[in-house]
Design a protein around this motif. Structure first.
Motif, mmCIF file in Angstrom:
data_model
loop_
_atom_site.group_PDB
_atom_site.id
_atom_site.type_symbol
_atom_site.label_atom_id
_atom_site.label_comp_id
_atom_site.label_asym_id
_atom_site.label_seq_id
_atom_site.Cartn_x
_atom_site.Cartn_y
_atom_site.Cartn_z
ATOM 1 N N VAL A 1 28.915 -21.449 -67.802
ATOM 2 C CA VAL A 1 27.655 -20.706 -67.850
ATOM 3 C C VAL A 1 26.490 -21.615 -67.464
ATOM 4 O O VAL A 1 25.584 -21.196 -66.743
ATOM 5 C CB VAL A 1 27.442 -20.051 -69.230
ATOM 6 N N GLY B 1 31.120 -15.258 -71.248
ATOM 7 C CA GLY B 1 31.358 -15.503 -72.667
ATOM 8 C C GLY B 1 32.379 -14.551 -73.258
ATOM 9 O O GLY B 1 33.264 -14.965 -74.014
ATOM 10 N N LEU C 1 26.109 -15.096 -68.988
ATOM 11 C CA LEU C 1 26.589 -15.510 -70.313
ATOM 12 C C LEU C 1 27.387 -14.402 -71.010
ATOM 13 O O LEU C 1 28.504 -14.661 -71.473
ATOM 14 C CB LEU C 1 25.435 -15.984 -71.191
ATOM 15 N N ALA D 1 35.781 -15.485 -71.956
ATOM 16 C CA ALA D 1 36.238 -16.725 -72.598
ATOM 17 C C ALA D 1 36.724 -16.471 -74.024
ATOM 18 O O ALA D 1 37.716 -17.068 -74.455
ATOM 19 C CB ALA D 1 35.114 -17.753 -72.592
ATOM 20 N N ILE E 1 32.735 -22.378 -72.102
ATOM 21 C CA ILE E 1 31.607 -21.479 -71.875
ATOM 22 C C ILE E 1 30.386 -22.277 -71.418
ATOM 23 O O ILE E 1 29.719 -21.912 -70.449
ATOM 24 C CB ILE E 1 31.286 -20.659 -73.142
#
Length: 166
Positions: free
Chosen positions: A148, A131, A127, A134, A144
């Motif tokens: 993820v 993340g 993540l 992203a 995401i």
């Protein structure tokens, strides 16, 4: 404790199988394509043999290191590797390791425990990495969540297989 190459190689297939399901247009494939700004035409090119071979190699790397997250006994062995004779039969350290494995060798070696650690790796490693990428790529929440989510499920299943069978 020995590294189980076969189970690791099998666990590395999980992202391939799950990817066929997860990124199918009837599951999350359409949402993923929209979040990426892809059309079906965009995805028709590329050397698929090369893509799948490299994807499997990357999955194997992931399964390899995931062993150390889901199997606590690897931590024990990594802590004694600096000791003289740690891997020489008959040495004091070797005997200590044998006794440890007799007593604790199967502790926390269940599918469910591996799933727990796989999910933790997904949330605490994947993540933040995906993340952050992203955010800078200006991708939205859906991008995401789809990507993820896929990796959390993959790592959970991989962790379960590794912890139970490796």
């Amino acid at each position: 404790m020995e590294f189980n190459f076969l189970i690791t190689a099998i666990a590395a297939i999980i992202p391939m199988i799950l990817g066929f399901i997860w990124y199918n247009p009837k599951v999350f494939g359409t949402a993923w394509m929209n979040a990426c700004g892809f059309t079906e035409e965009d995805l028709k090119g590329g050397n698929m043999v090369k893509i799948f071979i490299l994807a499997y190699i990357f999955s194997f790397f992931l399964a390899f290191i995931l062993n150390t997250f889901v199997i606590h006994q690897f931590g024990f062995f990594s802590s004694i590797m600096g000791e003289p004779g740690w891997n020489e039969a008959g040495s004091e350290t070797y005997k200590y390791a044998e006794e440890y494995m007799v007593k604790y060798g199967t502790t926390f070696r269940t599918f469910g425990h591996g799933v727990l650690h796989g999910v933790m790796v997904g949330i605490m490693v994947v993540l933040p990495v995906l993340g952050t990428n992203a955010l800078f790529e200006r991708k939205g929440f859906k991008y995401i969540a789809v990507n993820v989510g896929y990796w959390i499920v993959c790592l959970a299943l991989m962790g379960g297989v590794l912890c139970q069978f490796a």
